[in-house]
Design a protein around this motif. Sequence first.
Motif, PDB file in Angstrom:
ATOM      1  N   ASN A  96      15.122  61.287 -82.958  1.00  0.00           N
ATOM      2  CA  ASN A  96      15.615  60.050 -82.333  1.00  0.00           C
ATOM      3  C   ASN A  96      17.078  60.145 -81.923  1.00  0.00           C
ATOM      4  OD1 ASN A  96      13.099  58.855 -82.494  1.00  0.00           O
ATOM      5  ND2 ASN A  96      13.570  57.685 -84.354  1.00  0.00           N
ATOM      6  N   ALA A  97      17.830  61.010 -82.581  1.00  0.00           N
ATOM      7  CA  ALA A  97      19.229  61.199 -82.196  1.00  0.00           C
ATOM      8  C   ALA A  97      19.341  61.868 -80.834  1.00  0.00           C
ATOM      9  CB  ALA A  97      19.957  62.018 -83.250  1.00  0.00           C
ATOM     10  N   LYS A  98      18.323  62.645 -80.483  1.00  0.00           N
ATOM     11  CA  LYS A  98      18.326  63.348 -79.197  1.00  0.00           C
ATOM     12  C   LYS A  98      17.390  62.691 -78.182  1.00  0.00           C
ATOM     13  CE  LYS A  98      19.479  67.888 -81.108  1.00  0.00           C
ATOM     14  NZ  LYS A  98      19.058  69.320 -81.231  1.00  0.00           N
ATOM     15  N   ASN A  99      16.777  61.571 -78.569  1.00  0.00           N
ATOM     16  CA  ASN A  99      15.846  60.874 -77.668  1.00  0.00           C
ATOM     17  C   ASN A  99      14.753  61.811 -77.149  1.00  0.00           C
ATOM     18  OD1 ASN A  99      17.343  58.570 -78.018  1.00  0.00           O
ATOM     19  ND2 ASN A  99      18.207  58.539 -75.968  1.00  0.00           N
ATOM     20  N   GLY A 133      16.377  53.583 -72.268  1.00  0.00           N
ATOM     21  CA  GLY A 133      15.593  52.727 -73.153  1.00  0.00           C
ATOM     22  C   GLY A 133      15.900  53.041 -74.588  1.00  0.00           C
ATOM     23  N   ALA A 134      15.475  52.164 -75.454  1.00  0.00           N
ATOM     24  CA  ALA A 134      15.687  52.362 -76.877  1.00  0.00           C
ATOM     25  C   ALA A 134      14.566  53.242 -77.409  1.00  0.00           C
ATOM     26  CB  ALA A 134      15.700  51.010 -77.581  1.00  0.00           C
ATOM     27  N   PHE A 135      14.753  54.539 -77.281  1.00  0.00           N
ATOM     28  CA  PHE A 135      13.715  55.518 -77.616  1.00  0.00           C
ATOM     29  C   PHE A 135      13.180  55.308 -79.016  1.00  0.00           C
ATOM     30  CE2 PHE A 135      11.421  59.391 -77.473  1.00  0.00           C
ATOM     31  CZ  PHE A 135      11.634  60.055 -78.676  1.00  0.00           C
ATOM     32  N   SER A 136      14.060  55.043 -79.966  1.00  0.00           N
ATOM     33  CA  SER A 136      13.642  54.955 -81.360  1.00  0.00           C
ATOM     34  C   SER A 136      12.737  53.751 -81.631  1.00  0.00           C
ATOM     35  CB  SER A 136      14.866  54.907 -82.272  1.00  0.00           C
ATOM     36  OG  SER A 136      15.631  53.759 -81.992  1.00  0.00           O
ATOM     37  N   ARG A 137      12.610  52.854 -80.666  1.00  0.00           N
ATOM     38  CA  ARG A 137      11.736  51.689 -80.850  1.00  0.00           C
ATOM     39  C   ARG A 137      10.308  51.948 -80.417  1.00  0.00           C
ATOM     40  NH1 ARG A 137      14.837  46.833 -77.952  1.00  0.00           N
ATOM     41  NH2 ARG A 137      12.935  45.767 -78.604  1.00  0.00           N
TER      42      ARG A 137
END
Length: 124
Positions: free
Chosen positions: A74-77, A27-31
Amino acid sequence: QVQLVESGGGLVQAGGSLRLSCAASRGAFSRYAMGWFRQAPGKEREFVAAISWSGGTTKYADSVKGRFTISRDNAKNTVYLQMNSLKPEDTAVYYCAADSLGSGRVATVAYDFWGQGTQVTVSS
């Protein structure tokens, strides 16, 4: 759909520290805004901390304010919960959760995806 896996729980003496991690995949973690919740035996699941998708906004339960810190990479989720000055009443299963709409809400029903939980036990 995002999958969440918590780690870092364990047994610690009162006054000690632990750092929980929650790794996200698929998934798009940063969202997502992210939250930490906990559930002690015989009690309802309760809000602990939340962080917005950017990390710019954080929120804490009064019971942990000043002792716990939520952060994310966010780079590492991954989202983290640094827990200091632990007390026996912090003993619970800790869950991370993803909120696709908010900026870090306190209600459990606001969260779309949940991890399986990690046990934290604080001895007196």
